[in-house]
Motif scaffolding. Structure first.
Motif, PDB file in Angstrom:
ATOM      1  N   TYR A  34      85.784  60.908 -82.467  1.00 15.69           N
ATOM      2  CA  TYR A  34      84.599  59.979 -82.988  1.00 15.69           C
ATOM      3  C   TYR A  34      83.966  59.270 -81.480  1.00 15.69           C
ATOM      4  N   SER A  35      84.201  59.153 -80.050  1.00 18.96           N
ATOM      5  CA  SER A  35      83.691  58.557 -79.197  1.00 18.96           C
ATOM      6  C   SER A  35      82.724  59.420 -78.867  1.00 18.96           C
ATOM      7  N   TYR A  36      82.599  60.724 -79.136  1.00 20.81           N
ATOM      8  CA  TYR A  36      81.407  61.220 -79.819  1.00 20.81           C
ATOM      9  C   TYR A  36      80.475  60.752 -80.333  1.00 20.81           C
ATOM     10  N   ASN A  37      80.490  60.268 -81.346  1.00 20.54           N
ATOM     11  CA  ASN A  37      79.643  59.267 -81.645  1.00 20.54           C
ATOM     12  C   ASN A  37      78.847  58.151 -81.115  1.00 20.54           C
ATOM     13  N   LEU A  38      80.164  57.507 -80.815  1.00 27.46           N
ATOM     14  CA  LEU A  38      80.009  56.547 -80.434  1.00 27.46           C
ATOM     15  C   LEU A  38      79.188  57.093 -78.844  1.00 27.46           C
ATOM     16  N   PHE A  39      79.096  56.901 -78.425  1.00 28.95           N
ATOM     17  CA  PHE A  39      78.591  57.385 -77.272  1.00 28.95           C
ATOM     18  C   PHE A  39      76.895  57.521 -78.219  1.00 28.95           C
ATOM     19  N   HIS A  40      76.591  58.518 -78.812  1.00 30.76           N
ATOM     20  CA  HIS A  40      75.239  58.922 -79.062  1.00 30.76           C
ATOM     21  C   HIS A  40      74.716  57.658 -79.850  1.00 30.76           C
ATOM     22  N   LEU A  41      75.584  56.850 -81.018  1.00 31.21           N
ATOM     23  CA  LEU A  41      75.002  55.421 -81.630  1.00 31.21           C
ATOM     24  C   LEU A  41      74.371  54.419 -80.555  1.00 31.21           C
ATOM     25  N   LEU A  42      75.641  54.378 -78.914  1.00 28.32           N
ATOM     26  CA  LEU A  42      75.576  53.427 -78.337  1.00 28.32           C
ATOM     27  C   LEU A  42      73.916  53.760 -77.432  1.00 28.32           C
ATOM     28  N   THR A  43      73.610  54.824 -77.110  1.00 32.69           N
ATOM     29  CA  THR A  43      72.774  55.321 -76.678  1.00 32.69           C
ATOM     30  C   THR A  43      71.809  54.772 -77.024  1.00 32.69           C
ATOM     31  N   SER A  44      71.412  55.161 -78.167  1.00 29.83           N
ATOM     32  CA  SER A  44      70.447  54.904 -78.553  1.00 29.83           C
ATOM     33  C   SER A  44      69.760  53.357 -79.064  1.00 29.83           C
ATOM     34  N   VAL A  45      70.961  52.881 -80.075  1.00 27.71           N
ATOM     35  CA  VAL A  45      71.050  50.937 -79.960  1.00 27.71           C
ATOM     36  C   VAL A  45      71.229  50.351 -78.439  1.00 27.71           C
ATOM     37  N   ASN A  46      71.433  51.210 -76.953  1.00 28.91           N
ATOM     38  CA  ASN A  46      71.259  50.164 -76.169  1.00 28.91           C
ATOM     39  C   ASN A  46      70.635  49.792 -75.221  1.00 28.91           C
ATOM     40  N   GLN A  48      70.223  52.932 -72.998  1.00 30.47           N
ATOM     41  CA  GLN A  48      71.020  53.997 -72.145  1.00 30.47           C
ATOM     42  C   GLN A  48      72.163  54.311 -72.335  1.00 30.47           C
ATOM     43  N   ARG A  49      72.349  55.521 -71.911  1.00 29.53           N
ATOM     44  CA  ARG A  49      73.717  55.554 -71.964  1.00 29.53           C
ATOM     45  C   ARG A  49      74.755  55.285 -71.269  1.00 29.53           C
ATOM     46  N   PRO A  50      75.943  54.569 -72.132  1.00 31.02           N
ATOM     47  CA  PRO A  50      77.414  53.741 -72.059  1.00 31.02           C
ATOM     48  C   PRO A  50      78.063  54.715 -71.450  1.00 31.02           C
ATOM     49  N   LEU A  51      78.552  53.976 -69.938  1.00 30.48           N
ATOM     50  CA  LEU A  51      79.746  54.708 -69.375  1.00 30.48           C
ATOM     51  C   LEU A  51      80.723  54.614 -69.735  1.00 30.48           C
ATOM     52  N   VAL A  52      81.175  56.293 -69.638  1.00 35.08           N
ATOM     53  CA  VAL A  52      82.376  56.283 -70.751  1.00 35.08           C
ATOM     54  C   VAL A  52      83.266  56.544 -69.406  1.00 35.08           C
ATOM     55  N   LEU A  53      84.603  55.373 -69.571  1.00 32.31           N
ATOM     56  CA  LEU A  53      86.017  56.300 -68.910  1.00 32.31           C
ATOM     57  C   LEU A  53      87.120  56.171 -69.890  1.00 32.31           C
ATOM     58  N   GLU A  54      87.565  57.330 -69.616  1.00 35.42           N
ATOM     59  CA  GLU A  54      89.382  57.306 -70.191  1.00 35.42           C
ATOM     60  C   GLU A  54      89.982  56.945 -69.971  1.00 35.42           C
ATOM     61  N   ASN A  55      91.088  56.058 -71.257  1.00 33.07           N
ATOM     62  CA  ASN A  55      91.790  55.204 -71.108  1.00 33.07           C
ATOM     63  C   ASN A  55      92.924  54.779 -70.110  1.00 33.07           C
ATOM     64  N   ASP A  56      92.925  56.350 -69.831  1.00 31.94           N
ATOM     65  CA  ASP A  56      94.067  56.242 -68.687  1.00 31.94           C
ATOM     66  C   ASP A  56      93.729  56.802 -67.105  1.00 31.94           C
ATOM     67  N   SER A  57      92.360  56.229 -67.049  1.00 31.37           N
ATOM     68  CA  SER A  57      92.230  56.168 -65.981  1.00 31.37           C
ATOM     69  C   SER A  57      92.280  54.534 -64.660  1.00 31.37           C
ATOM     70  N   PHE A  58      92.332  54.145 -65.405  1.00 30.09           N
ATOM     71  CA  PHE A  58      92.609  52.512 -65.260  1.00 30.09           C
ATOM     72  C   PHE A  58      93.445  52.384 -65.660  1.00 30.09           C
ATOM     73  N   SER A  59      94.341  50.742 -64.913  1.00 29.93           N
ATOM     74  CA  SER A  59      95.380  50.433 -65.587  1.00 29.93           C
ATOM     75  C   SER A  59      95.323  49.137 -65.069  1.00 29.93           C
ATOM     76  N   SER A  60      94.306  48.225 -65.091  1.00 30.83           N
ATOM     77  CA  SER A  60      93.659  47.017 -65.542  1.00 30.83           C
ATOM     78  C   SER A  60      92.458  46.812 -65.096  1.00 30.83           C
ATOM     79  N   TYR A  61      92.008  45.446 -66.339  1.00 29.86           N
ATOM     80  CA  TYR A  61      90.450  44.873 -66.159  1.00 29.86           C
ATOM     81  C   TYR A  61      89.957  45.031 -65.153  1.00 29.86           C
TER      82      TYR A  61
END
Length: 84
Positions: A34-46, A48-61
């Protein structure tokens, strides 16, 4: 409720900030298709393309914030639903 001073709509149908830039979104990818669908929806609505970060690429806000360009590097965060 979103106050109008923070947003407007562009002629192309995408949201535009008061500064004239597209809305900057961080999309947290939970390794689901579903991330693929969200990416394209957000690009269309916003606007510009969103910055995609995988959930394990960071450990804190704070780490996420640094990866996304600092405190003012994004307007919102969208979290994909995850598998299953």
């Amino acid at each position: 409720t979103i106050e109008k001073k923070f947003w407007a709509f562009s002629g192309a149908g995408g949201a535009v900030c008061a500064m004239g830039q597209g809305i900057r979104t961080v999309l947290i990818d939970n390794y689901d298709s579903y991330s693929y669908n969200l990416f394209h929806l957000l690009t269309s609505v916003n606007g510009q393309r969103p910055l995609v970060l995988e959930n394990d690429s960071f450990s804190s806000y704070k780490e996420l914030e640094e990866m996304a360009g600092g405190k003012n590097g994004f307007h919102n965060i969208v979290i994909s639903p995850g598998p299953g």
